[in-house]
Design a protein around this motif. Structure first.
Motif, PDB file in Angstrom:
ATOM      1  N   VAL A   1       0.910  -1.228   0.110  1.00 30.49           N
ATOM      2  CA  VAL A   1      -0.132   0.235   0.010  1.00 30.49           C
ATOM      3  C   VAL A   1       0.989   1.235   0.002  1.00 30.49           C
ATOM      4  O   VAL A   1       2.035   0.895   0.312  1.00 30.49           O
ATOM      5  CB  VAL A   1      -1.087   0.158   1.136  1.00 30.49           C
ATOM      6  CG1 VAL A   1      -1.985  -1.125   1.166  1.00 30.49           C
ATOM      7  CG2 VAL A   1      -0.101   0.058   2.491  1.00 30.49           C
TER       8      VAL A   1
ATOM      9  N   MET B   1       1.310   5.458   1.189  1.00 31.47           N
ATOM     10  CA  MET B   1       0.695   6.462   2.033  1.00 31.47           C
ATOM     11  C   MET B   1       1.007   7.795   1.765  1.00 31.47           C
ATOM     12  O   MET B   1       2.193   7.958   1.471  1.00 31.47           O
ATOM     13  CB  MET B   1       0.859   5.877   3.519  1.00 31.47           C
ATOM     14  CG  MET B   1       0.039   6.234   4.459  1.00 31.47           C
ATOM     15  SD  MET B   1       0.108   5.292   5.831  1.00 31.47           S
ATOM     16  CE  MET B   1      -0.996   6.449   6.868  1.00 31.47           C
TER      17      MET B   1
ATOM     18  N   PHE C   1      12.791   5.759  -4.113  1.00 31.29           N
ATOM     19  CA  PHE C   1      13.248   5.050  -2.750  1.00 31.29           C
ATOM     20  C   PHE C   1      12.064   3.904  -2.580  1.00 31.29           C
ATOM     21  O   PHE C   1      12.928   2.667  -2.454  1.00 31.29           O
ATOM     22  CB  PHE C   1      12.730   5.852  -1.596  1.00 31.29           C
ATOM     23  CG  PHE C   1      13.151   5.229  -0.372  1.00 31.29           C
ATOM     24  CD1 PHE C   1      14.608   5.090   0.190  1.00 31.29           C
ATOM     25  CD2 PHE C   1      11.950   4.977   0.665  1.00 31.29           C
ATOM     26  CE1 PHE C   1      14.902   4.622   1.286  1.00 31.29           C
ATOM     27  CE2 PHE C   1      12.463   4.222   1.812  1.00 31.29           C
ATOM     28  CZ  PHE C   1      13.687   4.202   2.109  1.00 31.29           C
ATOM     29  N   PRO C   2      11.073   3.807  -2.952  1.00 29.31           N
ATOM     30  CA  PRO C   2      10.356   2.628  -2.908  1.00 29.31           C
ATOM     31  C   PRO C   2      10.593   1.476  -3.788  1.00 29.31           C
ATOM     32  O   PRO C   2      10.684   0.288  -3.633  1.00 29.31           O
ATOM     33  CB  PRO C   2       8.940   2.877  -2.863  1.00 29.31           C
ATOM     34  CG  PRO C   2       8.785   4.222  -3.336  1.00 29.31           C
ATOM     35  CD  PRO C   2      10.217   4.786  -3.183  1.00 29.31           C
TER      36      PRO C   2
ATOM     37  N   GLU D   1      13.718   1.392  -5.184  1.00 28.96           N
ATOM     38  CA  GLU D   1      15.324   0.967  -4.849  1.00 28.96           C
ATOM     39  C   GLU D   1      15.008  -0.186  -3.820  1.00 28.96           C
ATOM     40  O   GLU D   1      15.914  -1.211  -3.922  1.00 28.96           O
ATOM     41  CB  GLU D   1      16.051   2.067  -4.416  1.00 28.96           C
ATOM     42  CG  GLU D   1      16.572   2.919  -5.599  1.00 28.96           C
ATOM     43  CD  GLU D   1      17.411   4.279  -5.005  1.00 28.96           C
ATOM     44  OE1 GLU D   1      17.519   4.269  -3.901  1.00 28.96           O
ATOM     45  OE2 GLU D   1      17.571   4.839  -5.944  1.00 28.96           O
ATOM     46  N   ILE D   2      13.988   0.005  -2.855  1.00 34.04           N
ATOM     47  CA  ILE D   2      14.010  -1.008  -1.940  1.00 34.04           C
ATOM     48  C   ILE D   2      13.467  -2.361  -2.416  1.00 34.04           C
ATOM     49  O   ILE D   2      14.033  -3.462  -1.890  1.00 34.04           O
ATOM     50  CB  ILE D   2      13.081  -0.638  -0.741  1.00 34.04           C
ATOM     51  CG1 ILE D   2      13.311   0.902  -0.217  1.00 34.04           C
ATOM     52  CG2 ILE D   2      12.666  -1.579   0.088  1.00 34.04           C
ATOM     53  CD1 ILE D   2      13.755   0.774   1.171  1.00 34.04           C
TER      54      ILE D   2
ATOM     55  N   ARG E   1       5.691   9.647  -5.290  1.00 35.64           N
ATOM     56  CA  ARG E   1       6.213   8.295  -4.539  1.00 35.64           C
ATOM     57  C   ARG E   1       5.116   7.373  -4.138  1.00 35.64           C
ATOM     58  O   ARG E   1       5.733   6.125  -4.229  1.00 35.64           O
ATOM     59  CB  ARG E   1       6.954   9.242  -3.251  1.00 35.64           C
ATOM     60  CG  ARG E   1       7.670   7.932  -2.624  1.00 35.64           C
ATOM     61  CD  ARG E   1       8.260   8.560  -1.180  1.00 35.64           C
ATOM     62  NE  ARG E   1       7.403   8.892  -0.390  1.00 35.64           N
ATOM     63  CZ  ARG E   1       7.682   9.467   0.950  1.00 35.64           C
ATOM     64  NH1 ARG E   1       8.677   9.854   1.199  1.00 35.64           N
ATOM     65  NH2 ARG E   1       6.638   9.792   1.763  1.00 35.64           N
TER      66      ARG E   1
ATOM     67  N   ARG F   1       4.870   3.136  -7.358  1.00 46.76           N
ATOM     68  CA  ARG F   1       4.919   1.759  -6.986  1.00 46.76           C
ATOM     69  C   ARG F   1       3.697   0.847  -7.453  1.00 46.76           C
ATOM     70  O   ARG F   1       3.755  -0.282  -7.502  1.00 46.76           O
ATOM     71  CB  ARG F   1       4.863   1.611  -5.199  1.00 46.76           C
ATOM     72  CG  ARG F   1       5.983   2.251  -4.783  1.00 46.76           C
ATOM     73  CD  ARG F   1       5.718   2.221  -3.498  1.00 46.76           C
ATOM     74  NE  ARG F   1       5.137   0.985  -3.025  1.00 46.76           N
ATOM     75  CZ  ARG F   1       4.723   0.944  -1.625  1.00 46.76           C
ATOM     76  NH1 ARG F   1       4.707   2.144  -0.961  1.00 46.76           N
ATOM     77  NH2 ARG F   1       4.298  -0.211  -1.329  1.00 46.76           N
TER      78      ARG F   1
END
Lengths: 252, 372
Positions: free
Chosen positions: B83, B85, B104-105, B107-108, B152, B156
Motif C-alpha cells: 500500500v 501512503m 526510494f520504494p 530501490e528498496i 512516491r 509503486r
C-alpha cells in the motif's frame, strides 16, 4: 579563561631560571623552546596512543549511541522506556565507584595495559551519554517519516541506514566532540588500567612533573601540546557544534 | 486494485477505544473517505490498514487475502502489503532529492536502475514535477512537496492508496486545485483509495462513498449526496453541512387525526408522508431542517412559524439569517434579503420534502431505513 592559557604558554617559552624570576604571565626575557622539545619527546608516543584510542572509542560510542538512540526513540517496544532508563543511569555512575571491580575484570580479560582496554571502557562509558543525545535528536524526526519508509517497503535496518543515519551528521558532531573531549581528558582510567606498555597522554603528562623536582616550563609546554588536539577539534567543528546544539527539529 | 474489507476492528489506547467495532467494505477502485472530527479514530483506522499499528480485535482483508487478524495474531508487515501512503506533512525524506524520494520504494524493491529512472521520470511528468527532480525538499513549495509525496505513492503501482489529510497543509486556494487534481488522478489510475479528512467539503467533493466516524464508531456509510440528504442520525445531521442543520427539540401530538410537532411556541403540522412519527408519541423527538430549505415570508401562511430576525450575515452569494423562535435559534440561508431587516418578525416556511425527524433518545433518523 585566557589568563591561565596565556601564563601557560609564556611559562612554556621560558628557561627554568627565567621562570623563577618573572611573574607567570610576564613574557619571557629570552625565548627558548627547551620546554617544548623536552615535553614533545616525552609525550609524542603517549599522544599518539591517546589520539588512537580516543578516536576509535569516540566513533564506536557515537555509532552505538546512534543505534541505541534510534531504537529507544523510534522502535517503541514493551519496556523500551525501562531500557532507556537503565542505559542513562550509567551517566550518573561515578568512575571511582566501579574502578576496582573494573580493574579486576580487565585483568581477567587479559587486556590490561593495551589499546583495547581504553577503547572498550571509553566506548561503554560513552554509550549512555551518546544514547541520550541521539535519542532526543531522533525524537524530533517526525514519526511520519519513519512510517512512510516502512510503508515504502523498508525494514528497520534499511530505515536506519538510509533515512536515520543520513539525517544524523549534526548529532554525530555534537556527540563526537563531547565524547572526544571527555575521553581525551580522562585520567582515572588511564592511571588504573594502563602502564608503561600503553601509556595515554594524560598519564604521561602527569609524569613530566616528576616526583622530586618540577620543570614547570616542560609541564606547561606539555600541557599545551596535550590540549592541542581538542582545540583543533573545536576550531574545525565548532560551527557545526553550535548548529547541532541549537537544532531542535528536522525541517524538511 | 483491491477490495478492502475491515471487520470488527477495535483499537484501544489505554482504557479507551480509539476505534470500536468498525466494519467497512471498500470496493475495488473506490475513493472511500473516512470523515470525522479530530480524535474520532479515522487515522487510527488508516494506520491499521497500513499495518503500522496492530488492532486488539478484528480482521482486515485485501481481496481474498487476510492481512490483519487480531484473533490469529497475524499481522502482515507494512512493507509486504504494497500500500502507498500520503501523509499530512508529506513525510518526504529531507536529505534526498526529489528523484531519490520518488525512487526510494523502487530501490528498496531492488528494481533495475534503468527501469527506476524511466518510471520516476514518467510519474514525475504526469504530475508536472519533472523539472524539480534534482531539487531537495527544502527548495520546494507546499504544493510541490505534496506532489512529490503523491509521486512516491503512485510510482509503486500499489494495491491501495492511503491518504491521511494530504491537503490540509495547503493554503485554501491551492487546496481546491489539488482536490480536483486528486480526483482526476484517481479516475485515471483507478486504484482503491482510502482518504482521511476532517474537512467535509473535501469529503463531499472527492468521495465515492463516505464513512462518518465519531468516537471510534461508524455513524453512517453512504454516498455523499445521501449523507447530506438523508443523515442517519443526529450526529451526522449536526456534523455535515455548513451552517449545520437546524435541530429543534420537541414532541409529537395528535389532534383530530392530524400529527403535530410541538415545542413551547411551535405547533407545526407534520406533513402526511411523515405521519409515521406519531408512533413516537410521548417521546422526545428532534425536527431537522437545513438552513437552505427554509424560506422567509412576510405573509403568514398555513403551517408557517413566526420568528424574529436577530442577525443577518453576508457569506458571499448568500445571507445567513439568524432567527429566534422563543428560545430556539434557527439559521436560514437565503439569496435575497431586500424585504427583511433585523428585528423583523417573519414567517418561516419549511420545505416539507426536506424535513427530518429524529428520535432524540436513540438519535436515529426515523425515515432513514424506509427512504434509503
Amino acid at each position: 579563561m585566557i589568563l591561565p592559557l596565556w601564563s601557560g604558554i609564556m611559562s612554556a617559552l621560558k628557561t627554568q631560571a627565567d621562570l623563577a624570576q618573572t611573574l607567570p604571565f610576564a613574557p619571557p626575557t629570552t625565548l627558548v623552546f627547551d620546554g617544548f622539545i623536552a615535553s614533545y619527546n616525552e609525550l609524542i608516543g603517549p599522544l599518539f596512543n591517546s589520539i588512537l584510542f580516543t578516536s576509535i572509542a569516540t566513533i564506536l560510542s557515537c555509532l552505538l549511541g546512534s543505534i541505541c538512540g534510534f531504537v529507544v526513540a523510534k522502535l517503541k517496544f514493551r519496556g523500551s522506556n525501562t531500557v532507556f532508563l537503565l542505559l542513562t543511569i550509567g551517566i550518573f555512575l561515578p568512575y571511582q565507584s566501579i574502578i576496582i571491580p573494573l580493574f579486576i575484570t580487565i585483568r581477567n580479560l587479559g587486556i590490561y595495559d593495551s589499546l583495547w582496554v581504553m577503547v572498550l571502557v571509553h566506548t561503554i562509558y560513552g554509550i549512555p551519554m551518546t544514547t541520550l543525545l541521539f535519542r532526543s535528536y531522533y525524537e524530533s524526526i517526525p514519526e511520519s517519516l519513519f512510517k512512510a519508509a516502512k510503508v515504502d517497503g523498508a525494514g528497520i535496518m534499511t530505515i536506519y541506514q538510509r533515512i536515520i543515519l543520513p539525517l544524523s551528521p549534526l548529532p554525530f558532531v555534537v556527540a563526537g566532540v563531547f565524547q572526544f573531549t571527555s575521553i581525551w581528558n580522562d585520567y582515572l582510567f588511564a592511571l588504573t588500567l594502563t602502564n608503561i606498555n600503553f601509556e595515554p597522554a594524560s598519564f604521561a603528562l602527569s609524569n613530566i612533573a616528576g616526583s622530586t623536582e618540577t620543570a614547570w616550563n616542560n609541564v606547561m609546554a606539555g600541557s599545551f601540546l596535550y590540549s592541542l588536539p581538542v582545540i583543533i577539534i573545536f576550531v574545525l567543528l565548532g560551527k557545526y557544534l553550535m548548529q547541532g546544539l541549537m537544532a531542535g527539529a528536522v525541517k524538511g | 486494485m483491491t477490495n478492502i474489507r475491515i471487520s470488527n476492528l477495535v483499537k484501544k489506547y489505554g482504557e479507551s477505544n480509539a476505534v470500536n467495532n468498525v466494519d467497512i467494505d471498500i470496493k475495488n477502485s473506490e475513493l472511500f473517505i473516512l470523515l470525522g472530527p479530530s480524535g474520532c479514530g479515522k487515522t487510527t483506522t488508516l494506520l491499521c490498514i497500513a499495518g503500522l499499528i496492530k488492532p486488539e480485535e478484528g480482521e482486515i482483508w485485501f481481496d481474498e487475502q487476510i492481512v490483519t487478524s487480531a484473533e490469529k495474531n497475524y499481522y502482515e508487515r507494512p512493507q509486504d502489503r504494497n500500500v502507498a501512503m500520503v501523509f499530512q506533512d508529506y513525510a518526504i525524506y529531507p536529505h534526498m532529492t526529489v528523484f531519490k524520494n520518488i525512487a526510494f520504494p523502487l530501490e528498496i524493491k531492488n528494481m533495475d536502475k534503468k527501469e527506476i529512472e524511466k518510471l520516476v521520470h514518467s510519474t514525475a511528468k504526469s504530475l508536472g514535477i519533472e523539472e524539480l527532480l534534482d531539487r531537495k525538499p527544502k527548495q520546494l513549495s507546499g504544493g510541490q512537496r505534496q506532489r512529490v509525496a503523491l509521486a512516491r505513492a503512485i510510482v509503486r503501482e500499489p494495491n491501495a492508496f492511503l491518504m491521511d489529510e494530504p491537503l490540509s497543509n495547503l493554503d485554501a486556494k491551492l487546496r481546491i486545485f489539488a482536490r480536483a487534481e486528486l480526483k482526476k488522478l484517481h479516475r485515471r489510475l483507478g486504484i482503491t483509495t482510502i482518504y482521511v479528512t476532517h474537512d467535509q467539503i473535501e469529503a463531499m467533493s472527492l468521495g465515492d462513498r463516505i464513512a462518518i466516524l465519531n468516537k471510534g464508531e461508524i455513524e453512517q456509510i453512504d454516498k455523499p449526496q445521501t449523507i447530506f440528504d438523508l443523515p442517519k442520525n443526529l450526529f451526522v445531521a449536526g456534523f455535515i453541512g455548513s451552517p449545520p442543520m437546524n435541530l429543534i427539540d420537541g414532541s409529537v401530538k395528535e389532534e383530530n387525526g392530524t400529527v403535530y410537532f410541538t415545542t413551547k411556541k411551535i405547533n407545526y403540522k407534520v406533513p402526511s408522508e411523515f405521519s409515521i412519527v406519531k408512533e413516537l408519541k410521548g417521546k422526545e423527538i428532534v425536527l431537522g431542517i437545513r438552513p437552505e430549505d427554509i424560506k422567509l415570508s412576510k405573509n403568514e401562511s398555513d403551517n408557517s412559524i413566526k420568528a424574529t430576525i436577530e442577525i443577518i450575515e453576508l457569506t458571499g452569494r448568500e445571507f445567513e439569517v439568524h432567527l429566534k423562535v422563543e428560545e430556539e435559534r434557527i439559521i436560514a440561508l437565503i439569496r435575497n434579503i431586500e424585504n427583511f431587516k433585523i428585528n423583523d418578525v417573519v414567517n418561516l416556511i419549511f420545505d416539507e420534502e426536506k424535513l427530518h425527524f429524529f428520535n432524540k433518545e436513540t438519535g436515529e433518523n426515523t425515515y432513514y431505513e424506509s427512504r434509503k
